[in-house]
Design an enzyme around this catalytic site. Structure first.
Site, PDB file in Angstrom:
ATOM      1  CB  CYS A   7      -1.292   2.827  -7.722  1.00  0.00           C
ATOM      2  SG  CYS A   7      -0.268   2.093  -8.702  1.00  0.00           S
ATOM      3  NE  ARG A  34       4.731   5.099 -14.209  1.00  0.00           N
ATOM      4  CZ  ARG A  34       4.923   3.965 -12.900  1.00  0.00           C
ATOM      5  NH1 ARG A  34       5.188   2.860 -13.955  1.00  0.00           N
ATOM      6  NH2 ARG A  34       5.249   4.342 -11.775  1.00  0.00           N
ATOM      7  CG  PHE A  61      -1.871  -0.995   1.143  1.00  0.00           C
ATOM      8  CD1 PHE A  61      -1.194  -2.250   1.870  1.00  0.00           C
ATOM      9  CD2 PHE A  61      -2.806  -1.350   0.260  1.00  0.00           C
ATOM     10  CE1 PHE A  61      -2.394  -3.855   1.723  1.00  0.00           C
ATOM     11  CE2 PHE A  61      -3.637  -2.062   0.154  1.00  0.00           C
ATOM     12  CZ  PHE A  61      -3.371  -3.786   0.883  1.00  0.00           C
TER      13      PHE A  61
END
Ligand code: UDX
Length: 424
Positions: A257, A325, A149
């Site tokens: 993510c 990204r 995480f």
């Protein structure tokens, strides 16, 4: 202490190798890129992470962590645990691509000792544990899921200070062996099934993304009704069931993510004939957030973006990282260019590819000089230190859109004719 091999040295792999070394384990890190291995072996951090370079230097001296680009050296190391930390990119359908994970599993099946444990740390969709077991094609090796995480920019801190440690495995004995690696970390530890561990990871990211979409929608409503989004967030976050963190309105969420994981979760659900309307809505809302920022900039440019020069502060998907990204800033820049604007951008750390269609300058002031509108798209703290009077004198017309709410409002409001803050 254990012997651990980490396969794949990206954000997750490097952090896992360094974190496990700091916990006192003997670690070997493997990556296919010899350049990356060389950099790490020389204690050079190939990623922008606070404290990583210092940790690499310390571990190099203590010889707790070594790096290699050959599986032969991994084999010679005789690890008890093999952490798979390779990328799981998204394919065209939104599903997670397991090519690298399965290739790593096949390579490990040739070298892993009997009774060793292959630990999946890469973010993998529910059911991947089974596929890894098949790829290993050995019954004397165990498979466990231990999702991470870690937030980019604070990955090492997050590794050493987790809110919880999740391990999924077919047997309690295997989960316990993996959890024991973290004995020196005081944190809630949850042993569960592989499928549950895989789903906990995706649902955490999907929930956080949905939370942000919610607050970004409410920020837009605050602007319309003249409410204070700061007070709204303070009021919301004071409810113990909601909590104050992760409620900062912005231009939208991005990174390597959230977008990937929300789409992968939707894809897994649809494989089982299930829709996930809330997560669909979070993705749709995020697109709306990005569009709203572009429309605000267009309004500040006098109603059209064609031929206008837009200064942009921030390209990284968030502050304290060089990662662009799926960056909201890069998405907005692309939309501005598509609408006929010229863009001049500055980011303290991130560097856009050469063929991005816009120029990148070396200071915030240079990215404001001569522009029709200045847009703040990443919340780098140094932007708040720039002198608004100096900026206003250099702009063609003084119009600023602070989409990250990072500039001191009073100083900028008094220096800039048209100063707009996301959320009002
Ligand atoms: C995320 C999860 O936080 C982490 O637990 C997981 O392991 C990987 O994905 P990361 O992608 O590094 O980490 O970024 P995060 O800090 O979560 O931010 C994601 C996006 O949300 C960024 O674009 C950020 O700017 C945005 N964000 C975050 C907000 O707009 N407001 C906030 O309050 C927090």
């Amino acid at each position: 202490m254990a012997k651990i091999a980490v396969i794949g040295l990206g954000y997750v792999g490097i952090t896992t190798a360094v974190g496990m070394g700091r916990l006192g384990h003997d670690v070997i890190g493997y990556d296919i890129s010899s350049e990356r291995v060389m950099a790490l072996a020389n204690a050079k951090a190939p990623i922008h992470e606070d404290g990583l370079e210092e940790a690499l230097g310390f571990l190099k001296q203590s010889e707790k962590v070594s790096f290699t680009h050959t599986y032969q050296e991994v084999s010679d190391f005789k690890a008890d645990y093999f952490f798979i930390c390779v990328p799981t990119p998204q394919d065209a359908s939104g599903a997670a691509n397991l090519t690298f994970v399965l290739a790593a599993a096949k390579a490990l099946s040739q070298i892993a000792p009997a009774d060793s444990i292959v630990v999946l740390k890469s973010t993998v969709p529910v059911g991947s544990g089974e596929r890894v077991k098949q790829a290993l094609s050995r019954t004397d090796i165990h498979v466990a899921s231990n999702p991470e995480f870690l937030r980019e920019g604070s990955a090492l801190h997050d590794f050493m200070n987790p809110d919880r440690i999740i391990v999924g495995a077919a047997s309690e004995q295997v989960s316990t062996r993996v959890l024991e690696l973290y004995d020196d970390i005081p944190s809630r530890k949850i042993a569960t099934s592989v499928e549950s561990a895989e789903l906990i990871k995706y649902s955490t990211n999907a929930y956080l993304a949905t939370r942000l979409s919610f607050v970004n929608d409410l920020a837009a409503l605050c602007e319309k009704v003249g409410a204070s989004v700061d007070d709204l967030v303070a009021g919301l976050g004071s409810d113990s069931r909601i909590g104050p963190s992760f409620l900062s309105p912005g231009p939208g969420w991005g990174g390597s993510c959230f977008p990937k994981d929300t789409r992968a979760l939707i894809s897994v659900a649809s494989d089982f004939g299930l829709d996930l309307p809330i997560i669909d809505a979070a993705l749709e809302s995020n697109e709306e957030s990005l569009s709203r920022v572009v429309e605000s900039i267009r309004d500040l440019a006098g109603g059209s973006l064609e031929g206008k020069i837009i200064g942009v502060w921030g390209l990284a998907f968030k502050a304290n990282t060089d990662d662009i990204r799926e960056s909201p800033a890069m998405n907005i820049v692309a939309r501005l260019l598509a609408r006929g604007s010229e863009v001049i951008a500055f980011d303290p750390v991130a560097v856009a590819p050469k063929a991005s269609g816009f120029s990148q300058v070396q200071s915030a002031e240079l990215a404001a000089a001569g522009v029709d509108v200045l847009a703040v798209l990443t919340e780098w703290p140094e932007f708040a230190q720039v002198d608004p009077i100096k900026v206003s004198k250099s702009m063609k017309s003084t119009a600023v859109m602070d989409a990250r709410r990072v500039l001191p409002v009073d100083a900028w409001r008094s220096a800039i004719d048209n100063f707009r803050v996301l959320g009002g």
